[in-house]
Each structure stands twice: as structure tokens, then as C-alpha cells.
Design an enzyme around this catalytic site. Structure first.
Site, PDB file in Angstrom:
ATOM      1  N   HIS A 203       0.803  -1.225   0.000  1.00 33.35           N
ATOM      2  CA  HIS A 203       0.000   0.000   0.000  1.00 33.35           C
ATOM      3  C   HIS A 203       0.840   1.281   0.000  1.00 33.35           C
ATOM      4  O   HIS A 203       0.296   2.371  -0.088  1.00 33.35           O
ATOM      5  CB  HIS A 203      -0.948   0.022   1.203  1.00 33.35           C
TER       6      HIS A 203
HETATM    7  C1  UD1 Z   1      -2.014   5.745   5.820  1.00 29.89           C
HETATM    8  C2  UD1 Z   1      -0.696   6.169   6.473  1.00 29.89           C
HETATM    9  C3  UD1 Z   1       0.316   5.055   6.358  1.00 29.89           C
HETATM   10  C4  UD1 Z   1      -0.233   3.749   6.889  1.00 29.89           C
HETATM   11  C5  UD1 Z   1      -1.546   3.449   6.189  1.00 29.89           C
HETATM   12  C6  UD1 Z   1      -2.174   2.182   6.723  1.00 29.89           C
HETATM   13  C7  UD1 Z   1      -0.114   8.549   6.318  1.00 29.89           C
HETATM   14  C8  UD1 Z   1       0.762   9.542   5.654  1.00 29.89           C
HETATM   15  N1  UD1 Z   1      -0.119   7.324   5.791  1.00 29.89           N
HETATM   16  O1  UD1 Z   1      -1.758   5.553   4.439  1.00 29.89           O
HETATM   17  O2  UD1 Z   1       1.467   5.399   7.115  1.00 29.89           O
HETATM   18  O3  UD1 Z   1       0.696   2.728   6.664  1.00 29.89           O
HETATM   19  O4  UD1 Z   1      -2.437   4.538   6.409  1.00 29.89           O
HETATM   20  O5  UD1 Z   1      -3.315   1.839   6.009  1.00 29.89           O
HETATM   21  O6  UD1 Z   1      -0.779   8.899   7.270  1.00 29.89           O
HETATM   22  N2  UD1 Z   1      -9.163   5.314   1.608  1.00 29.89           N
HETATM   23  C9  UD1 Z   1     -10.380   4.707   1.553  1.00 29.89           C
HETATM   24  N3  UD1 Z   1     -10.993   4.400   2.729  1.00 29.89           N
HETATM   25  C10 UD1 Z   1     -10.434   4.666   3.943  1.00 29.89           C
HETATM   26  C11 UD1 Z   1      -9.185   5.286   3.971  1.00 29.89           C
HETATM   27  C12 UD1 Z   1      -8.542   5.590   2.809  1.00 29.89           C
HETATM   28  O7  UD1 Z   1     -10.927   4.446   0.493  1.00 29.89           O
HETATM   29  O8  UD1 Z   1     -11.055   4.341   4.966  1.00 29.89           O
HETATM   30  C13 UD1 Z   1      -8.467   5.616   0.338  1.00 29.89           C
HETATM   31  C14 UD1 Z   1      -8.679   7.023  -0.141  1.00 29.89           C
HETATM   32  O9  UD1 Z   1      -8.754   7.010  -1.528  1.00 29.89           O
HETATM   33  C15 UD1 Z   1      -7.409   7.723   0.264  1.00 29.89           C
HETATM   34  C16 UD1 Z   1      -6.386   6.608   0.151  1.00 29.89           C
HETATM   35  O10 UD1 Z   1      -7.081   5.421   0.520  1.00 29.89           O
HETATM   36  O11 UD1 Z   1      -7.111   8.813  -0.552  1.00 29.89           O
HETATM   37  C17 UD1 Z   1      -5.208   6.783   1.050  1.00 29.89           C
HETATM   38  O12 UD1 Z   1      -5.594   7.005   2.414  1.00 29.89           O
HETATM   39  P1  UD1 Z   1      -4.642   7.875   3.381  1.00 29.89           P
HETATM   40  O13 UD1 Z   1      -5.205   7.897   4.742  1.00 29.89           O
HETATM   41  O14 UD1 Z   1      -4.356   9.189   2.744  1.00 29.89           O
HETATM   42  O15 UD1 Z   1      -3.272   7.092   3.354  1.00 29.89           O
HETATM   43  P2  UD1 Z   1      -2.938   5.537   3.387  1.00 29.89           P
HETATM   44  O16 UD1 Z   1      -2.360   5.161   2.093  1.00 29.89           O
HETATM   45  O17 UD1 Z   1      -4.082   4.741   3.894  1.00 29.89           O
END
Ligand code: UD1
Length: 388
Positions: A203
Site C-alpha cells: 500500500h
Molecule cells: C495511511 C498512512 C500510512 C499507513 C496506512 C495504513 C499517512 C501519511 N499514511 O496511508 O502510514 O501505513 O495509512 O493503512 O498517514 N481510503 C479509503 N478508505 C479509507 C481510507 C482511505 O478508500 O477508509 C483511500 C482514499 O482514496 C485515500 C487513500 O485510501 O485517498 C489513502 O488514504 P490515506 O489515509 O491518505 O493514506 P494511506 O495510504 O491509507
């Protein structure tokens, strides 16, 4: 005493679970603020239910966004919460954007901050988490480390030793507490049905958002697939979207034995990981969990901020070049690593933190700050330098 716990993203939930329980068992109020960084049922609520974490008293509902937008939204919405709740301590865990945002808000309001999982460093500033780790540690008052490298890094950066405590790994507290319940889910039989399988998780933006790297990793998975009856790959929402964007989903699906799954709950994933012949991952936490489970782990990144998992555990850092990944898989299957469980990863890390906080740590930090202020160097006026 009141300790406000912050949780925002999936890997935070298993870290706050034992802390909230241990503080409450000692009669310390332990309200939870969920920032809403992760919000899908399978990325958030499921973990609260499975791990018996009390309902957050506040949900900031920030959702997704760019780093700046997400961090800023958490800060703006967390400030009134701290002002209203007036905690004695704000406790943040891990290295996600919510961790840094809430630490900054609390420290500027004069509320002491404890960072759990402090001092980990990949020394790779291209990782957003590395920036979050460095900045959170720089402003936190109490720095609780999960492994010796954390303590070493913090001292090398100039943190006063009084702030730094090596306490063990709270995520492993949760793993040890729930291992039997994980086995009772029967996930292995239901989702796998064979003993010869590998688990894959990816991820990191550096791996999945970059088309070239993502494609190379998909081809590496195709090459290693014949070694296993099945490859289980639960897809993080970021990964799912990125693979679609790159047009790689069909190719991935076509690999023999590949099983693409929705994100799994904590218990099902733990059961699947515990039975795997091999785990390939770019997660931080999974490197630690496989070390405790004694399952071989290949980390598909150029570095790790958790070196104890390599020095003592079952982890190997192999990078993302397809040929390196394939060679490492063959080597691990020929000669599986023998690891040991690192010191203090014994299920009692949260208890150690609670004991330290309750034994006057907050007052000691206030005195330390006072001492630092009084020792601040007096600047030499410019005219004096010139005269001399
Ligand atoms: C975040 C953390 C990362 C951690 C990971 C675990 C930061 C910078 N990154 O990354 O360190 O390893 O979480 O999962 O804080 N999304 C959904 N549903 C959700 C959450 C996210 O669809 O419930 C999608 C959205 O499109 C979003 C993308 O995932 O834009 C990324 O989510 P985000 O919280 O920005 O970062 P992660 O890649 O999850």
C-alpha cells in the site's frame, strides 16, 4: 488524571487498544479521539468491534486528502477538542498524518505529549511517515520506544535521555492477547484451504502509485506464484485504485492461485498471517507481527525503520526489483530464517507505559522543561563581538 488517545488510521487502532485498557484498569480516564483519517467500515469500525476498543468520544471526520489538507484538517478540528477536554496528556501512536497533526496541536496548547513507537527511522525522507516520525518526536515530551534502535536514534538526535523509555511493542500486546481468538475465526480454512500459501500486502505510495514499480511487483508475483498453492492479497483502497488506474488489475487477477480480497479484519488477517509459508509486504507493522509469529517476511522496500525485525526476527529487506524479489523468495523457501522474539515484546508494553506515566512522568517533564529554559544560552550582543 486524563489521557486523551489519538487514533486516525488502521495501524493506530491495534496500538491504542491495550493502552486504553491499561489506563482504564488503573482508574485513569482514557477518552479516544478518532480523526477519521480512515473511515471505511473495514478500515476502521471493524477493528474497534473486534478489539473491544471503547467508542471514540469524538470523531473529527477528516477523511482523505493531500498531506497538507489532511494534516491541516486534523489540526483545525483537534484544537477545540483539546481545549474542551483539558487532558493531562495527549497520547499519539505510530507515524501517520493524524499522529503529527495532533502532537503539534497539543504541544502548542501547552499540553504534554507522549509518542508511542518513538525513534523509528528509515532515514529516507521520501517516505511521508519518516517526516511524521521526526517531527512528532521533536515536539513530544515522553518518547516510548518499541526497539533499541528507537532509543539510539533519539539520543543521537539530541533528545534528553530522561524523555526516552524503551518499553516494548504495544502492537504485539494486541497480537498476543488476540491470537487464540484469531485462530477461532477459522479464516485459514475458509479463505485459503491449503497450507502452502503466501500472503501479500502492498500500500506504500512509492510502490503502488508508481506504475513502473507496481508493474514490476505484479510480474514478480506471477513468477513466484508456482511455488505456492495460493497467494492471498487483501487490497488496501489505495492499492485497489492505483492498480485500476495503471490497468494492472486484470493481469494480477490472471496469476494462477492469486486471490484478491477486500481488506480483512484484524482477527482474520492475523490467523491468515500466522499460517502463511511466507509474507511479502511493504507495511511496517507486518514486519513486526511476522517476527513474533516466526513467519518468514520479505519487505518490498529499500529500507526499514524497524531493524530489530531483521537483526533478530524473520524479516529481510529485499527492495522492489523483480529479480531480487524472486531470488529472495527462492532463498527463503530453501532456507527459512530462524528468528527470535525481541526483548520486551512480551505483551506488557502498555502496562509499562501506564506505570511510567502514573509514577510522576508528567511532573518530571514539566521540571525538565523548566530546567531547559533556565539553561538557554544568553546571546552575545553583536557590538560585543565586534569590540573583541
Ligand atoms: C495511511 C498512512 C500510512 C499507513 C496506512 C495504513 C499517512 C501519511 N499514511 O496511508 O502510514 O501505513 O495509512 O493503512 O498517514 N481510503 C479509503 N478508505 C479509507 C481510507 C482511505 O478508500 O477508509 C483511500 C482514499 O482514496 C485515500 C487513500 O485510501 O485517498 C489513502 O488514504 P490515506 O489515509 O491518505 O493514506 P494511506 O495510504 O491509507
Amino acid at each position: 488524571m486524563k489521557v486523551l488517545h489519538v487514533a486516525g488510521a488502521r495501524p493506530n487502532f491495534m496500538k491504542i487498544a491495550p493502552l486504553v485498557a491499561a489506563f482504564e484498569a488503573e482508574g485513569v480516564a482514557a477518552p479516544i479521539c478518532h480523526t477519521g483519517q480512515h473511515y471505511d467500515e473495514r478500515m476502521s469500525r471493524l477493528f474497534f468491534e473486534e478489539l473491544g476498543i471503547p467508542r471514540p468520544s469524538v470523531n473529527l471526520g477528516v477523511g482523505s486528502g493531500t498531506h497538507a489538507a489532511q494534516t491541516a484538517a486534523v489540526m483545525e478540528r483537534f484544537e477545540p477538542v483539546v481545549l474542551e477536554k483539558r487532558p493531562d496528556l495527549v497520547l499519539v501512536v505510530g507515524d501517520v498524518n493524524s499522529t503529527l497533526a495532533c502532537a503539534l496541536v497539543a504541544v502548542k496548547l501547552g499540553v504534554p505529549v507522549a509518542h508511542v513507537e518513538a525513534g523509528l527511522r528509515s532515514f529516507d525522507r521520501r517516505m511521508p511517515e519518516e517526516i511524521n516520525r521526526m517531527a512528532t518526536d521533536a515536539v513530544s515530551d515522553l518518547l516510548y520506544c518499541s526497539e533499541p534502535s528507537g532509543r539510539r536514534n533519539l539520543l543521537a538526535e539530541g533528545a534528553s535521555p530522561e524523555r526516552v523509555q524503551l518499553v516494548g511493542n504495544v502492537m504485539i500486546d494486541t497480537l498476543l492477547r488476540h491470537r487464540d481468538r484469531a485462530a477461532a475465526t477459522g479464516a485459514r480454512g475458509r479463505l485459503v484451504g491449503t497450507d502452502r500459501y503466501a500472503v501479500v500486502t502492498l500500500h506504500r505510495p512509492a510502490n503502488v502509485d508508481d506504475r513502473g514499480i507496481a508493474e514490476g511487483l505484479v510480474e514478480a508475483l506471477a513468477e513466484i506464484a508456482p511455488h505456492f498453492d495460493a497467494l492471498l492479497f487483501p487490497l488496501h483502497p489505495r492499492t485497489c485504485a492505483a492498480l485500476d488506474r495503471h490497468g494492472l488489475t486484470t493481469r494480477l487477477r490472471s496469476i494462477d492461485g492469486m486471490r484478491l480480497l477486500k481488506p480483512l479484519g484484524y482477527l482474520e488477517f492475523l490467523d491468515i498471517m500466522a499460517g502463511a509459508a511466507l509474507v511479502l509486504t511493504d507495511s511496517g507493522g507486518i514486519q513486526e507481527e511476522t517476527t513474533v509469529l516466526g513467519v518468514p517476511c520479505l519487505t518490498l522496500r529499500p529500507n526499514t525503520e524497524r531493524p530489530v525485525t531483521v537483526d533478530e526476527g524473520t524479516n529481510r529487506v529485499v527492495g522492489t526489483a523483480p529479480a531480487d524479489v524472486v531470488a529472495a523468495v527462492q532463498e527463503v523457501l530453501r532456507d527459512p530464517p530462524n528468528g527470535r522474539v525481541p526483548d520486551l515484546w512480551d505483551g506488557r508494553a502498555a502496562q509499562r507505559i501506564v506505570e511510567h506515566v502514573r509514577s510522576g512522568a508528567i511532573d518530571a517533564i514539566a521540571q525538565l522543561r523548566e530546567g531547559e529554559r533556565s539553561r538557554a544560552p544568553t546571546p552575545t550582543p553583536d557590538w560585543k563581538d565586534e569590540r573583541e
